[in-house]
Design a protein around this motif. Structure first.
Motif, PDB file in Angstrom:
ATOM      1  N   PHE A  50      -9.583  41.203   0.295  1.00 23.25           N
ATOM      2  CA  PHE A  50      -8.285  40.898  -0.303  1.00 23.25           C
ATOM      3  C   PHE A  50      -8.095  41.866  -1.461  1.00 23.25           C
ATOM      4  CE2 PHE A  50      -6.064  38.867  -3.870  1.00 23.25           C
ATOM      5  CZ  PHE A  50      -4.820  38.670  -3.286  1.00 23.25           C
ATOM      6  N   GLU A  51      -6.965  42.554  -1.480  1.00 22.17           N
ATOM      7  CA  GLU A  51      -6.713  43.530  -2.534  1.00 22.17           C
ATOM      8  C   GLU A  51      -5.405  43.204  -3.242  1.00 22.17           C
ATOM      9  OE1 GLU A  51      -6.556  48.352  -3.208  1.00 22.17           O
ATOM     10  OE2 GLU A  51      -6.573  47.568  -1.184  1.00 22.17           O
ATOM     11  N   LEU A  52      -5.445  43.298  -4.565  1.00 22.46           N
ATOM     12  CA  LEU A  52      -4.270  43.098  -5.409  1.00 22.46           C
ATOM     13  C   LEU A  52      -4.059  44.350  -6.230  1.00 22.46           C
ATOM     14  CD1 LEU A  52      -2.079  41.504  -7.023  1.00 22.46           C
ATOM     15  CD2 LEU A  52      -3.938  40.732  -8.496  1.00 22.46           C
ATOM     16  N   ASN A  53      -2.882  44.930  -6.134  1.00 22.37           N
ATOM     17  CA  ASN A  53      -2.487  46.040  -6.994  1.00 22.37           C
ATOM     18  C   ASN A  53      -1.367  45.530  -7.872  1.00 22.37           C
ATOM     19  OD1 ASN A  53      -4.134  48.277  -6.070  1.00 22.37           O
ATOM     20  ND2 ASN A  53      -2.997  48.071  -4.162  1.00 22.37           N
ATOM     21  N   GLY A  54      -1.558  45.638  -9.180  1.00 24.37           N
ATOM     22  CA  GLY A  54      -0.563  45.113 -10.102  1.00 24.37           C
ATOM     23  C   GLY A  54      -0.084  46.173 -11.067  1.00 24.37           C
ATOM     24  N   LEU A  55       1.219  46.174 -11.300  1.00 25.49           N
ATOM     25  CA  LEU A  55       1.834  47.026 -12.301  1.00 25.49           C
ATOM     26  C   LEU A  55       2.323  46.090 -13.397  1.00 25.49           C
ATOM     27  CD1 LEU A  55       2.898  49.839 -13.111  1.00 25.49           C
ATOM     28  CD2 LEU A  55       4.960  49.314 -11.820  1.00 25.49           C
ATOM     29  N   TYR A  56       1.702  46.186 -14.568  1.00 27.42           N
ATOM     30  CA  TYR A  56       2.010  45.283 -15.678  1.00 27.42           C
ATOM     31  C   TYR A  56       2.688  46.067 -16.782  1.00 27.42           C
ATOM     32  CZ  TYR A  56      -1.035  42.222 -13.129  1.00 27.42           C
ATOM     33  OH  TYR A  56      -1.591  41.466 -12.142  1.00 27.42           O
ATOM     34  N   MET A  57       3.805  45.562 -17.281  1.00 20.93           N
ATOM     35  CA  MET A  57       4.589  46.279 -18.278  1.00 20.93           C
ATOM     36  C   MET A  57       4.588  45.547 -19.619  1.00 20.93           C
ATOM     37  SD  MET A  57       7.466  47.305 -15.584  1.00 20.93           S
ATOM     38  CE  MET A  57       6.695  46.624 -14.128  1.00 20.93           C
ATOM     39  N   PHE A  58       4.326  46.320 -20.667  1.00 29.99           N
ATOM     40  CA  PHE A  58       4.259  45.801 -22.028  1.00 29.99           C
ATOM     41  C   PHE A  58       5.172  46.642 -22.900  1.00 29.99           C
ATOM     42  CE2 PHE A  58       0.234  45.137 -19.935  1.00 29.99           C
ATOM     43  CZ  PHE A  58      -0.014  43.795 -20.182  1.00 29.99           C
ATOM     44  N   ARG A  59       5.566  46.076 -24.026  1.00 32.45           N
ATOM     45  CA  ARG A  59       6.365  46.836 -24.982  1.00 32.45           C
ATOM     46  C   ARG A  59       5.875  46.598 -26.397  1.00 32.45           C
ATOM     47  NH1 ARG A  59      11.703  45.282 -23.149  1.00 32.45           N
ATOM     48  NH2 ARG A  59      11.110  43.371 -22.173  1.00 32.45           N
ATOM     49  N   ASN A  60       6.061  47.613 -27.221  1.00 37.58           N
ATOM     50  CA  ASN A  60       5.705  47.569 -28.634  1.00 37.58           C
ATOM     51  C   ASN A  60       6.993  47.721 -29.430  1.00 37.58           C
ATOM     52  OD1 ASN A  60       4.823  47.950 -31.236  1.00 37.58           O
ATOM     53  ND2 ASN A  60       3.708  49.826 -30.819  1.00 37.58           N
ATOM     54  N   ASN A  61       7.416  46.670 -30.105  1.00 39.00           N
ATOM     55  CA  ASN A  61       8.667  46.700 -30.857  1.00 39.00           C
ATOM     56  C   ASN A  61       8.459  47.020 -32.334  1.00 39.00           C
ATOM     57  OD1 ASN A  61      10.367  45.955 -28.655  1.00 39.00           O
ATOM     58  ND2 ASN A  61       9.478  43.927 -28.799  1.00 39.00           N
ATOM     59  N   THR A  62       7.283  47.473 -32.696  1.00 42.69           N
ATOM     60  CA  THR A  62       6.991  47.755 -34.104  1.00 42.69           C
ATOM     61  C   THR A  62       7.039  49.257 -34.368  1.00 42.69           C
ATOM     62  OG1 THR A  62       4.599  48.051 -33.873  1.00 42.69           O
ATOM     63  CG2 THR A  62       5.408  45.781 -34.079  1.00 42.69           C
ATOM     64  N   ASN A  63       6.837  49.618 -35.618  1.00 43.55           N
ATOM     65  CA  ASN A  63       6.765  51.021 -36.013  1.00 43.55           C
ATOM     66  C   ASN A  63       5.329  51.532 -36.033  1.00 43.55           C
ATOM     67  OD1 ASN A  63       9.573  51.336 -36.414  1.00 43.55           O
ATOM     68  ND2 ASN A  63       9.406  50.292 -38.383  1.00 43.55           N
ATOM     69  N   ASP A  64       4.397  50.714 -35.556  1.00 50.91           N
ATOM     70  CA  ASP A  64       2.977  51.069 -35.543  1.00 50.91           C
ATOM     71  C   ASP A  64       2.462  51.180 -34.113  1.00 50.91           C
ATOM     72  OD1 ASP A  64       2.757  50.868 -38.394  1.00 50.91           O
ATOM     73  OD2 ASP A  64       2.744  48.687 -38.154  1.00 50.91           O
ATOM     74  N   THR A  65       1.513  52.077 -33.908  1.00 55.43           N
ATOM     75  CA  THR A  65       0.861  52.176 -32.610  1.00 55.43           C
ATOM     76  C   THR A  65      -0.005  50.942 -32.392  1.00 55.43           C
ATOM     77  OG1 THR A  65       0.826  54.581 -32.741  1.00 55.43           O
ATOM     78  CG2 THR A  65      -0.733  53.559 -31.218  1.00 55.43           C
ATOM     79  N   VAL A  66       0.061  50.374 -31.206  1.00 56.56           N
ATOM     80  CA  VAL A  66      -0.750  49.206 -30.866  1.00 56.56           C
ATOM     81  C   VAL A  66      -2.005  49.675 -30.149  1.00 56.56           C
ATOM     82  CG1 VAL A  66      -0.905  47.157 -29.412  1.00 56.56           C
ATOM     83  CG2 VAL A  66       1.186  47.595 -30.694  1.00 56.56           C
ATOM     84  N   HIS A  67      -3.160  49.312 -30.698  1.00 54.79           N
ATOM     85  CA  HIS A  67      -4.461  49.484 -30.054  1.00 54.79           C
ATOM     86  C   HIS A  67      -4.984  48.074 -29.888  1.00 54.79           C
ATOM     87  CE1 HIS A  67      -4.841  53.837 -30.773  1.00 54.79           C
ATOM     88  NE2 HIS A  67      -4.177  53.574 -31.887  1.00 54.79           N
ATOM     89  N   SER A  68      -5.115  47.601 -28.662  1.00 51.94           N
ATOM     90  CA  SER A  68      -5.495  46.212 -28.454  1.00 51.94           C
ATOM     91  C   SER A  68      -6.334  46.080 -27.191  1.00 51.94           C
ATOM     92  CB  SER A  68      -4.222  45.357 -28.352  1.00 51.94           C
ATOM     93  OG  SER A  68      -4.540  43.987 -28.338  1.00 51.94           O
ATOM     94  N   PHE A  69      -6.827  44.877 -26.965  1.00 54.27           N
ATOM     95  CA  PHE A  69      -7.535  44.534 -25.742  1.00 54.27           C
ATOM     96  C   PHE A  69      -6.804  43.386 -25.062  1.00 54.27           C
ATOM     97  CE2 PHE A  69     -10.880  46.531 -28.171  1.00 54.27           C
ATOM     98  CZ  PHE A  69     -11.563  47.261 -27.213  1.00 54.27           C
ATOM     99  N   LEU A  70      -6.797  43.406 -23.750  1.00 55.07           N
ATOM    100  CA  LEU A  70      -6.246  42.300 -22.972  1.00 55.07           C
ATOM    101  C   LEU A  70      -7.326  41.766 -22.047  1.00 55.07           C
ATOM    102  CD1 LEU A  70      -2.730  43.609 -21.966  1.00 55.07           C
ATOM    103  CD2 LEU A  70      -3.281  41.851 -23.633  1.00 55.07           C
ATOM    104  N   LEU A  71      -7.273  40.480 -21.811  1.00 57.03           N
ATOM    105  CA  LEU A  71      -8.196  39.828 -20.891  1.00 57.03           C
ATOM    106  C   LEU A  71      -7.421  39.425 -19.655  1.00 57.03           C
ATOM    107  CD1 LEU A  71     -11.164  38.868 -20.777  1.00 57.03           C
ATOM    108  CD2 LEU A  71     -10.313  36.629 -21.462  1.00 57.03           C
ATOM    109  N   TYR A  72      -7.877  39.863 -18.489  1.00 54.27           N
ATOM    110  CA  TYR A  72      -7.232  39.546 -17.217  1.00 54.27           C
ATOM    111  C   TYR A  72      -8.155  38.581 -16.468  1.00 54.27           C
ATOM    112  CZ  TYR A  72      -4.752  40.248 -12.820  1.00 54.27           C
ATOM    113  OH  TYR A  72      -4.028  40.063 -11.679  1.00 54.27           O
TER     114      TYR A  72
END
Length: 106
Positions: free
Chosen positions: A37-59
Motif C-alpha cells: 500500500f503506497e500513499l503519496n501526499g502533497l502537504y501545503m503550509f504557509r508562514n504569515n510572519t516576517n520570520d523564517t520558520v524552522h520547525s519539526f512536524l510529526l506525521y
C-alpha cells in the motif's frame, strides 16, 4: 504481510491568514499493488510572519492491527536543507521531518 510506503512532499504557496505557521491543504494519492500500500501526499503550509520558520512536524501512522509495517518514507521539501535531510527520523508510530518556510511564503 502488508507493507506501507509513505512519501511526503512538502509544497509551499501564498499566505492568506494571520497565523504564523499553518497547514492549509493536502493532496493524497493511494495505490495498492499485491501486498504493498503506497500513499503519496502533497502537504501545503504557509508562514504569515516576517520570520523564517524552522520547525519539526510529526506525521503519525495508523496503528490499526493488520496494516503491516512502515517500510519506507521519503520527504522532498520545496526548500532543501543543505546540511541535513528533511526527514529527521521515523519508527512504526510516526515520522518526524523538518520544515523550512521563508517569511510571508507558502
Amino acid at each position: 504481510m502488508k507493507y506501507l510506503v509513505f512519501s511526503v512532499f512538502v509544497w509551499i504557496s501564498y499566505p492568506a491568514v494571520a497565523q504564523p505557521f499553518q497547514f492549509y491543504r493536502e493532496k493524497l494519492d493511494f495505490s495498492i499493488q499485491s501486498e504493498l500500500f503506497e500513499l503519496n501526499g502533497l502537504y501545503m503550509f504557509r508562514n504569515n510572519t516576517n520570520d523564517t520558520v524552522h520547525s519539526f512536524l510529526l506525521y503519525p501512522f495508523p496503528q490499526t492491527a493488520g496494516l503491516g509495517e512502515v517500510t519506507d518514507i521519503s520527504v522532498d521539501p520545496v526548500y532543501p536543507f543543505f546540511d541535513e535531510s528533511a526527514l529527521a527520523g521515523f519508527n512504526q508510530k510516526a515520522a518526524r521531518f523538518r520544515v523550512l518556510i521563508y517569511p510571508k511564503d507558502t
